[in-house]
Design an enzyme around this catalytic site. Structure first.
Site, short mmCIF file in Angstrom:
data_model
loop_
_atom_site.label_atom_id
_atom_site.label_comp_id
_atom_site.label_asym_id
_atom_site.label_seq_id
_atom_site.Cartn_x
_atom_site.Cartn_y
_atom_site.Cartn_z
CB ALA A 10 -80.69 -1.50 -20.71
N GLY A 12 -85.55 0.10 -22.18
CA GLY A 12 -86.29 1.30 -22.65
C GLY A 12 -85.68 1.88 -23.90
CG ASN A 98 -87.98 -7.97 -13.55
OD1 ASN A 98 -88.38 -8.82 -14.39
ND2 ASN A 98 -86.57 -7.90 -13.49
CE LYS A 176 -88.73 -12.41 -15.87
NZ LYS A 176 -88.87 -11.12 -16.54
CG ASN A 194 -78.79 -15.71 -13.06
OD1 ASN A 194 -78.49 -14.97 -11.91
ND2 ASN A 194 -79.53 -15.20 -14.15
#
Length: 304
Positions: A10, A12, A98, A176, A194
């Site tokens: 996604a 990329g 990540n 991060k 979340n």
């Protein structure tokens, strides 16, 4: 600019579409040999990009002026190492993923290497990408020969804003990482969006205490209050989202836990620090991975 993008998921595909629209000589690189890839990206403002993007041209790779790697952390070395001798030593390589720890798997670093993190949000269904939220991409040099690569930030910013250059990208990556160490494992443990983590503030604060100790001993001189505000800000801003790690578990895919909480624990051990709550979550996530029926067959799942 001649650019090769490795890893056409996604995020990329967001970059492929954005760079193609700016007229760059762009190609994708896929593990499965194919000459092109249909890229279908739906932007938040309703604009749609639908084009065939060329792929896997070795000559293009050998003459690229920038490589962007948009893979899961655990896929990076397997994808990049077989190609590294076909990438010019003067060509910057930007890692966008990540977690931390992939650079140690790529040494020695002959090319200029950049690290980056992004807050753009996108998901993919039936090869259709939905860019649901604009964000900021932070990039910076991780070896000395990349320190003069700052003009790349302007090039990327023109294609997919905002892009910011950092002279100390390590601090940004650690910030991060801290957020990921809190949000990703807890959303799996509580099987929630979340925003629902706001019901578990005591656990969040315990994790932050441990993370701050590791960051401090790594020389990052962290302000706990500022880091806490940053993490809670992400929880609020992404309240309706399911974390990428929870999506991986639900889809029986390998997670990036080894490069997120696992990296934090590894650095803590190097300094003789204990991180019991992070340790507990790490082992729970690893158990969940191994219980997934499809995990072992998906461990080496082919990347796009």
């Amino acid at each position: 600019m001649r650019i090769t993008l490795i890893g056409c998921g996604a995020i990329g595909k967001l970059w492929l579409a954005a760079l193609a629209q700016q007229g760059h000589d762009i190609q994708g690189w896929l593990r499965m040999a194919q000459s092109d890839l249909f890229v279908d990206v739906n932007e938040p403002d309703g604009r749609v990009f639908r084009e065939l993007i060329p792929c896997n041209n070795l000559n293009h790779l050998q003459h690229s002026e920038l490589i962007i790697v948009c893979l899961k952390a655990w896929q990076v070395s397997d994808a990049l190492l077989p190609l590294i001798h076909n990438i010019p030593e003067s060509c910057p390589i930007l890692l966008l993923h990540n977690g931390m720890g992939t650079l140690g798997e790529l040494t020695p670093l002959r090319q200029p290497f950049l690290a980056g993190v992004t807050t753009h949000a996108a998901w993919q269904k039936n090869n259709q990408v939905f860019h649901v939220a604009n964000g900021i991409t932070h990039i910076g040099a991780v070896n000395s020969i990349a320190e003069n690569c700052y003009p790349i930030a302007d090039i990327l910013h023109t294609a997919l804003p905002d892009v910011a250059w950092h002279n100390d990208i390590l601090a940004t990556c650690w910030q991060k990482l801290a957020a990921n160490c809190v949000i990703n494992p807890l959303t799996i443990i509580h099987d929630c969006k979340n925003g629902e983590l706001l019901n578990h503030t005591a656990q969040i604060n315990l994790l932050i205490d441990e993370i701050c100790q590791v960051m401090d001993i790594e020389g990052l001189h962290t302000d706990k209050l500022q880091l806490t505000d940053y993490i809670y800000g992400i929880i609020h801003n992404t309240a309706d989202n399911y974390s990428s790690m929870l999506q991986d578990i639900r889809n029986k895919r390998r997670t990036e836990i080894d490069y997120i909480t696992g990296y934090l624990i590894k650095q803590a051990r190097a300094h003789g620090l204990n991180t019991p709550e992070n340790d507990r979550l790490y082992h729970l996530i690893k158990q969940r991975e191994e219980k997934n029926d499809g995990f072992r067959t998906n461990m080496h799942r082919q990347w796009q």
